[in-house]
Scaffold this motif. Structure first.
Motif, mmCIF file in Angstrom:
data_model
loop_
_atom_site.group_PDB
_atom_site.id
_atom_site.type_symbol
_atom_site.label_atom_id
_atom_site.label_comp_id
_atom_site.label_asym_id
_atom_site.label_seq_id
_atom_site.Cartn_x
_atom_site.Cartn_y
_atom_site.Cartn_z
ATOM 1 N N ASP A 135 72.970 -7.731 127.403
ATOM 2 C CA ASP A 135 72.900 -7.775 125.940
ATOM 3 C C ASP A 135 73.726 -6.667 125.300
ATOM 4 O O ASP A 135 73.502 -6.307 124.152
ATOM 5 N N HIS A 152 69.603 -0.131 121.020
ATOM 6 C CA HIS A 152 70.985 -0.013 121.536
ATOM 7 C C HIS A 152 71.922 0.464 120.434
ATOM 8 O O HIS A 152 72.782 1.312 120.657
ATOM 9 N N HIS A 206 69.157 1.066 128.481
ATOM 10 C CA HIS A 206 67.988 0.488 129.137
ATOM 11 C C HIS A 206 67.242 1.570 129.922
ATOM 12 O O HIS A 206 67.846 2.334 130.674
ATOM 13 N N HIS A 235 64.419 -3.632 120.214
ATOM 14 C CA HIS A 235 65.247 -3.340 121.393
ATOM 15 C C HIS A 235 66.729 -3.282 121.014
ATOM 16 O O HIS A 235 67.431 -2.310 121.348
HETATM 17 ZN ZN LIG Z 1 69.203 -4.379 126.103
#
Ligand SMILES: [Zn+2]
Length: 281
Positions: free
Chosen positions: A75, A207, A213, A203
């Motif tokens: 992601d 980032h 992570h 989440h």
């Molecule tokens: Zn992520």
């Protein structure tokens, strides 16, 4: 409103797979039309601390029609022209981590939940985003988040619906003291609860604020191996766990920054996520 071609080119592996639980979200999609990364880019991606396995070239076309070439792994989106911007660092355990590039202290961060046309967030996504912004405003940092829902990109973060059926989303790391601007949320998120939407929004915003992570060095998701610290950096955040009760390297499995999720997540920060964010900001 121009169509988003973001991510359309290639096999994309979005970053949310939990294979050890029954109600897993598995949004891996494989299509053909993939182009292997050049050796140089493989090394650069690895050096950027991002897993090169399954990483693909993508053209990100933002809502204003501007496009840029990038590499996507899980992601995380790495713009090709920003690969060299990051500084080198390394660390190894499973703790809360951040990249070198952070958002400037004290900023008021205008967040737009996009409402325009086909890229409009659904009601569930909007609720999830509202709750995510509440999460960030509830803790004690120097940052203030101001959320509006509108069809405008004049903001520090623009969260939009990228459509499709996958779950999860993608985000960029910060650069030049500003958060990663565009957060694409996949259309499949509308099938999940408000809490799961809150989780994914929180989440991806993490980032965009420079959080990596938590399990970057030892992925709990069986979707392609560990990441390395690389030039984006993976700097352990003081006060977050380094050993568990058995003396082994600890992992905060409750962290919002674990690289995968399931439908039972509550959308809330873990204790150590709060420690991490309050330390950084
Ligand atoms: Zn992520």
């Amino acid at each position: 409103m121009k169509k988003i071609k973001a991510l359309a080119l290639s096999a994309l592996v979005a970053g949310f797979v939990v294979s050890c639980q029954q109600d897993d979200v598995n949004n891996q999609e494989v299509t053909n039309a993939t182009v292997e990364l050049s050796k140089k880019h493989q090394l650069a991606v690895q050096a950027a601390g991002v897993n090169p396995n399954g990483a693909k070239y993508v053209t990100m076309q933002h809502l204003d029609g501007a496009s840029f070439d990038a590499i996507q792994s899980g992601d995380i989106i790495l713009a090709l022209d920003k690969l060299a911007e990051q500084a080198l660092a390394s660390d190894g355990d499973t703790k809360q981590y951040h990249t070198h590039n952070l958002v400037s202290q004290g900023r008021t961060i205008d967040v737009v939940g996009f409402t325009g046309g086909r890229n409009a967030l659904t009601q569930r996504m909007r609720t999830g985003l509202q709750w995510a912004v509440n999460n960030y405003n509830r803790i004690s940092t120097s940052l203030t988040f101001r959320l509006t829902f509108e069809a405008s990109e004049d903001a520090d973060m623009v969260v939009y619906n990228a459509g499709g059926t996958r779950a999860g989303g993608v985000a960029e790391f910060p650069s030049n003291g500003r958060p990663g601007k565009y957060i694409a949320i996949y259309g499949g998120m509308d099938n999940f609860s408000n809490n799961v939407n809150e989780h994914v929004m929180t989440h991806e915003m993490g980032h965009a604020l420079g959080l990596r992570h938590t399990d970057y060095a030892r992925r709990v998701c069986e979707d392609g191996g560990n990441e390395t610290a690389g030039i984006d950096g993976a700097i352990h955040i003081p006060g977050t766990p380094s050993v568990n009760q058995w003396g082994a390297p600890g992992l905060d499995t409750d962290s919002i920054m674990i690289s995968c999720f399931n439908s039972q997540v509550d959308g809330e920060f873990s204790e150590y996520d709060v420690v991490a964010l309050e330390y950084l900001y």
